[in-house]
Write a protein that holds these residues in place. Structure first.
Motif, PDB file in Angstrom:
ATOM      1  N   THR A 156       0.783  -1.221   0.095  1.00 37.82           N
ATOM      2  CA  THR A 156       0.084   0.039  -0.080  1.00 37.82           C
ATOM      3  C   THR A 156       0.953   1.148  -0.053  1.00 37.82           C
ATOM      4  O   THR A 156       0.254   2.369  -0.262  1.00 37.82           O
ATOM      5  N   LEU A 157       2.092   1.110   0.305  1.00 40.25           N
ATOM      6  CA  LEU A 157       2.979   2.455   0.265  1.00 40.25           C
ATOM      7  C   LEU A 157       4.168   2.253  -0.619  1.00 40.25           C
ATOM      8  O   LEU A 157       4.614   3.401  -1.105  1.00 40.25           O
ATOM      9  N   GLY A 158       4.055   1.164  -1.494  1.00 35.55           N
ATOM     10  CA  GLY A 158       4.977   1.310  -2.593  1.00 35.55           C
ATOM     11  C   GLY A 158       5.178  -0.259  -3.275  1.00 35.55           C
ATOM     12  O   GLY A 158       4.646  -1.121  -2.689  1.00 35.55           O
ATOM     13  N   ILE A 159       6.031  -0.325  -4.374  1.00 32.62           N
ATOM     14  CA  ILE A 159       5.957  -1.612  -5.007  1.00 32.62           C
ATOM     15  C   ILE A 159       7.547  -2.029  -4.819  1.00 32.62           C
ATOM     16  O   ILE A 159       8.401  -1.548  -5.378  1.00 32.62           O
ATOM     17  N   ILE A 160       7.707  -3.292  -3.975  1.00 32.68           N
ATOM     18  CA  ILE A 160       8.938  -3.633  -3.832  1.00 32.68           C
ATOM     19  C   ILE A 160       9.618  -4.334  -5.008  1.00 32.68           C
ATOM     20  O   ILE A 160       9.070  -4.919  -5.745  1.00 32.68           O
ATOM     21  N   THR A 161      10.739  -3.963  -5.641  1.00 31.24           N
ATOM     22  CA  THR A 161      11.192  -4.353  -6.889  1.00 31.24           C
ATOM     23  C   THR A 161      12.646  -5.138  -6.588  1.00 31.24           C
ATOM     24  O   THR A 161      12.706  -6.317  -7.171  1.00 31.24           O
ATOM     25  N   ARG A 162      13.407  -4.933  -5.576  1.00 33.70           N
ATOM     26  CA  ARG A 162      14.707  -5.804  -5.147  1.00 33.70           C
ATOM     27  C   ARG A 162      14.738  -5.781  -3.839  1.00 33.70           C
ATOM     28  O   ARG A 162      14.475  -4.833  -3.121  1.00 33.70           O
ATOM     29  N   ALA A 163      15.729  -6.602  -3.271  1.00 32.58           N
ATOM     30  CA  ALA A 163      15.913  -6.620  -1.969  1.00 32.58           C
ATOM     31  C   ALA A 163      17.402  -7.349  -1.983  1.00 32.58           C
ATOM     32  O   ALA A 163      17.777  -8.118  -2.584  1.00 32.58           O
ATOM     33  N   VAL A 164      17.987  -6.812  -0.740  1.00 34.73           N
ATOM     34  CA  VAL A 164      19.182  -7.535  -0.176  1.00 34.73           C
ATOM     35  C   VAL A 164      18.962  -8.327   1.110  1.00 34.73           C
ATOM     36  O   VAL A 164      18.347  -7.927   2.086  1.00 34.73           O
ATOM     37  N   LEU A 165      19.215  -9.681   0.989  1.00 33.11           N
ATOM     38  CA  LEU A 165      18.690 -10.586   2.127  1.00 33.11           C
ATOM     39  C   LEU A 165      19.829 -10.870   2.943  1.00 33.11           C
ATOM     40  O   LEU A 165      20.952 -11.320   2.123  1.00 33.11           O
ATOM     41  N   ARG A 166      19.640 -11.208   4.217  1.00 31.14           N
ATOM     42  CA  ARG A 166      20.729 -11.823   4.779  1.00 31.14           C
ATOM     43  C   ARG A 166      20.454 -13.383   5.028  1.00 31.14           C
ATOM     44  O   ARG A 166      19.680 -13.981   5.251  1.00 31.14           O
ATOM     45  N   LEU A 167      21.707 -13.922   4.638  1.00 31.48           N
ATOM     46  CA  LEU A 167      21.884 -15.483   4.877  1.00 31.48           C
ATOM     47  C   LEU A 167      22.299 -15.870   5.945  1.00 31.48           C
ATOM     48  O   LEU A 167      22.895 -15.156   7.054  1.00 31.48           O
ATOM     49  N   GLN A 168      22.320 -17.141   6.427  1.00 32.27           N
ATOM     50  CA  GLN A 168      22.847 -17.835   7.766  1.00 32.27           C
ATOM     51  C   GLN A 168      23.666 -18.943   7.538  1.00 32.27           C
ATOM     52  O   GLN A 168      23.342 -19.351   6.548  1.00 32.27           O
ATOM     53  N   PRO A 169      24.267 -18.962   8.571  1.00 36.38           N
ATOM     54  CA  PRO A 169      25.031 -20.383   8.203  1.00 36.38           C
ATOM     55  C   PRO A 169      24.169 -21.690   8.132  1.00 36.38           C
ATOM     56  O   PRO A 169      23.367 -21.552   8.936  1.00 36.38           O
ATOM     57  N   LEU A 170      24.545 -22.371   7.535  1.00 34.30           N
ATOM     58  CA  LEU A 170      24.063 -23.809   7.208  1.00 34.30           C
ATOM     59  C   LEU A 170      23.962 -24.564   8.535  1.00 34.30           C
ATOM     60  O   LEU A 170      24.978 -24.773   9.197  1.00 34.30           O
ATOM     61  N   GLN A 171      22.746 -24.893   8.741  1.00 35.43           N
ATOM     62  CA  GLN A 171      22.585 -26.005   9.833  1.00 35.43           C
ATOM     63  C   GLN A 171      22.041 -27.313   9.611  1.00 35.43           C
ATOM     64  O   GLN A 171      20.863 -27.436   9.408  1.00 35.43           O
ATOM     65  N   PRO A 172      22.976 -28.167   9.022  1.00 33.55           N
ATOM     66  CA  PRO A 172      22.504 -29.190   8.367  1.00 33.55           C
ATOM     67  C   PRO A 172      21.928 -30.530   8.889  1.00 33.55           C
ATOM     68  O   PRO A 172      21.314 -31.447   8.466  1.00 33.55           O
ATOM     69  N   VAL A 173      22.094 -30.296  10.466  1.00 34.70           N
ATOM     70  CA  VAL A 173      21.603 -31.641  10.953  1.00 34.70           C
ATOM     71  C   VAL A 173      20.487 -31.039  11.936  1.00 34.70           C
ATOM     72  O   VAL A 173      20.323 -30.168  12.700  1.00 34.70           O
ATOM     73  N   SER A 174      19.072 -31.887  11.556  1.00 33.47           N
ATOM     74  CA  SER A 174      18.217 -31.778  12.460  1.00 33.47           C
ATOM     75  C   SER A 174      17.499 -32.677  13.308  1.00 33.47           C
ATOM     76  O   SER A 174      18.002 -33.955  12.911  1.00 33.47           O
ATOM     77  N   GLN A 175      17.097 -32.455  14.014  1.00 28.75           N
ATOM     78  CA  GLN A 175      16.298 -33.456  15.129  1.00 28.75           C
ATOM     79  C   GLN A 175      14.790 -33.003  15.306  1.00 28.75           C
ATOM     80  O   GLN A 175      14.543 -31.905  15.577  1.00 28.75           O
ATOM     81  N   THR A 176      14.209 -33.884  15.403  1.00 22.65           N
ATOM     82  CA  THR A 176      12.678 -33.827  15.414  1.00 22.65           C
ATOM     83  C   THR A 176      11.879 -34.848  16.482  1.00 22.65           C
ATOM     84  O   THR A 176      12.307 -36.103  16.276  1.00 22.65           O
ATOM     85  N   ALA A 177      10.863 -34.335  17.154  1.00 21.72           N
ATOM     86  CA  ALA A 177      10.272 -35.160  18.028  1.00 21.72           C
ATOM     87  C   ALA A 177       8.765 -34.532  17.983  1.00 21.72           C
ATOM     88  O   ALA A 177       8.355 -33.465  18.082  1.00 21.72           O
TER      89      ALA A 177
END
Lengths: 464, 464
Positions: B199-220
């Motif tokens: 409603t205030l503008g049309i977003i055209t591009r962005a710089v995004l922040r990346l995070q270190p990969l966390q490849p190990v997941s545990q789920t319960a």
């Protein structure tokens, strides 16, 4: 002015309208010690009192300057003789702490340290931390979007704020005291007030996000042979320490050698002839796991050739000694005097060349000149201190040009965490485009059309 | 209109001004499948083309609606027959990835999944994640401040955005493509565009922040005997898993039992007679350490009486089966039809009473009615589905009143993550004060005085 002050006395009480010597005794700038020049200092006790004060000021067209803990570094607290100061010093309450939701509600004048301690008592932590913690206030931290030493892990102040209340220039109260992590019901108005240095409203209360306590810290000072090794080390510890990594503070040799060997202020834990030093810290909850992970990270960095020497703290006392070098701002100021101090950010990949070029430029112009560099590498943030032997206005302008102008081409910022205030407003165009500055003016005009809040701050004055 | 469209064809090319059947074939609402009613769909290829288009529209007073991936849930993509749709579907480039700085630069039309995959290829991660990842776009994620299942660890979309470029209603381009973690040089303008739903503008591009990969997941998947145990468990895993905790998704019995026993869609990993179930996930970098920490956390929760039963995934297949129950939105919609779906937030401490009162109120009014509840407990966010057997407008209003009205007293939100769009604008006053709504209107007026961008969205229309 006098009839306005009388009316304000009716709102806050005569004891809370300071004048004369009580005003002049207040220091608005901890670097220069400059006294406050305002016509009076007003000390409201509540949002309601402040709102009533601002209604009077708005009706009278009276400009005001807001004061928090007065620890800013860009002259944001300066006031002219025709201005009134609003001090939040009586609004220091910590109003609520919700351990289940992980939130703390405080008035804007609460000191950062009081908030940290209240969180700690509840078995949690408020992670924002900076040297001025005992004096700076939560409202000031929010208004300036404070950074500090743990941004790499927890982000800046903006990320710690869930809800906010502010008084607008006309005395209206906008209360957005959200306590939830998620709230997408309409525009996120609090973002307007965070980091706009009091120019769009006066922050009165906030809901802050608390984090789980991470009582176990590991700390090491390491030395790197070159900048490639240093950035490789940053990536290495990001990967191996994961989110336990809570600080990656870098000292160029110029900084480390000055504060150890040259000044004899600190015994050097490592020889002072390496080009780069990094203070690495992790925060965790499990002592054994945390220590082991940290040790593995440092050892594998050694094996990978990313660091050349290391001193790992094995006691709290050793930890404090390592940090003392990095945090000895007093020593730095004492040994480089007169000096000009800067707080810039730029892409990490460009830092080495930028600093080398600046060193060459300073030496070329002032053969006795020197520069000292340290900073929060992981955040892209460098603190640069330049000594030329002179501190006149012309030298200041010349040094500012050398420091700031190369940033434009790099997409860097003239202010990473200290803000713009008065000091940097004439350089804002180096970091922000004409369209951005025009949009900032649009916002200022929409929220404070009479221009009463923190005049002359952040935005350059428009030429007549 | 026709001469305007001709002029726009001159900017984007005739092939990129869709009309007639090409417009009607497009579905603007994935729940209802409603067709697009706009006069045309415009597909600019660049910021420059879009800026030129908006200059024409602004001069002609032509309202527009912006389209991303069309996965929204609040009718934010609906367009009237006198409106033009701006689709970002040709602006999908991933322009840059800086592994040292940890940033990725993308055009707004890039799908979320493409960004996730690009980050992964560089050995990092983009942590925002939600079911619509294959269709939703980065621009849409930003415009709606998307949430998803990892907010408890990484925050919402707002926290992933370092820089932003937007086209204003009058065609001016405001480019704030900051790449640094820290930049306090003036107002943080990108915050205006994040979460304001176009409603205030049309977003055209962005710089995004990346995070270190966390490849190990545990789920319960675990079961709790009551709400006190459930919130105790949340605090327990926050403390013991620290920041490895990446999801704490809760299903009320109503949800779990429906999708396992009642519907036979999923074999129940645990009996379905517990009042609460939680899906707990951790993300880490070290397989041994991560598994051990997770096991210890679950075991000590058992010993502390915080959970009554648990199924820990020991393979990726088991992990997927546990998540499949939580993510089976299709099953939920199929078995509760017709239904009204809500996305609210409220303080965690108030959730149990709120849900019980809502159950009583629905049963009292519609004896055959039922409600199903699941959500992101750690974020204070519940998704509530109400079936009454009816789906007329009057029933909708009655159900909305039951769901939304109690939130006002609790300081809750009528929209945790889906936004306001058209669906919730008439209830905005329950979550935001008149002063807040007035300030939102001030911003809208300042940035889009002709009211061209996403008309009738977010803010209620002002009564004539």
């Amino acid at each position: 002015m006098e009839s306005l002050l009388k009316a304000i006395e009716g709102i806050v009480g005569p004891a809370n309208v300071l004048r004369g010597d009580d005003v002049a005794a207040r220091r608005v700038d901890w670097m220069s010690g400059a006294p406050c020049r305002a016509a009076a200092i007003l000390r409201p006790a509540s949002t309601e009192e402040l709102a009533a004060v601002m209604m009077k000021c708005h009706a009278a067209g009276q400009p005001v300057v807001t004061h928090g803990g007065l620890t800013g570094l860009v002259h944001g607290a300066e006031a002219d003789a025709d201005e009134l100061v609003i001090s939040l010093e009586r609004m220091t309450a910590i109003e609520a702490l919700d351990p289940v939701g992980g939130t703390l509600t405080a008035q804007a004048g609460a000191p950062l340290q009081a908030v940290q301690e209240a969180a700690m008592e509840a078995g949690m932590q408020f992670p924002l931390d900076l040297g001025a913690r005992g004096s700076c206030t939560i409202g000031g931290n929010i208004a300036t979007n404070a950074g500090g030493v743990r941004v790499i892990r927890y982000g800046m102040m903006r990320q710690q704020v869930l809800g906010l209340e502010a008084v607008l220039a006309d005395g209206r109260v906008v209360s957005s005291m959200n306590r939830m992590l998620k709230n997408n019901a309409g525009f996120d108005l609090k973002q307007l007030f965070i980091g706009s240095e009091g120019t769009l409203g006066i922050i009165t209360r906030a809901v802050l996000r608390l984090q789980p306590l991470q009582p176990v810290s590991q700390t090491a000072l390491v030395a790197c042979a070159d900048f490639t090794a240093l950035t490789g080390l940053l990536q290495h510890v990001r990967r191996t320490l994961g989110e336990q990594l809570s600080a990656f503070e870098v000292m160029w040799r110029s900084h480390y050698a000055l504060l150890t060997e040259e000044s004899c202020r600190h015994a050097p834990p490592l020889p002072s002839d390496f080009p780069f030093y990094a203070l690495i810290e992790s925060l965790g909850s499990d002592a054994t796991e945390s220590a082991q992970r940290f040790e593995t990270a440092i050892e594998s960095a050694f094996e990978a050739g990313l660091l050349s020497d290391a001193a790992v703290a094995s006691s709290e006392q050793q930890r404090e000694r390592l940090w003392a070098i990095r945090e000895d701002i007093e020593g730095l100021l004492h040994h480089i005097a007169p000096r000009f101090a800067f707080d810039i950010s730029l892409p990490i990949a460009d830092m080495e060349d930028y600093v080398q070029a600046l060193e060459r430029a300073v030496s070329a112009r002032w053969p006795e000149g020197r520069i000292v560099v340290f900073g929060h590498l992981g955040d892209g943030n460098l603190h640069v201190t330049v000594g030329t032997g002179h501190d006149d206005a012309e030298t200041r302008r010349a040094v500012e040009a050398l420091v700031y102008e190369p940033l434009a081409a790099l997409g860097g910022s003239i202010s990473a965490e200290h803000g713009i205030g008065i000091e940097k407003r004439d350089y804002l165009h180096l970091s922000r485009s004409p369209e951005e500055i025009a949009l900032m003016r649009t916002l200022k005009q929409a929220l404070d059309p009479k221009g009463l809040l923190n005049r002359h701050k952040v935005l350059p004055d428009i030429a007549e």
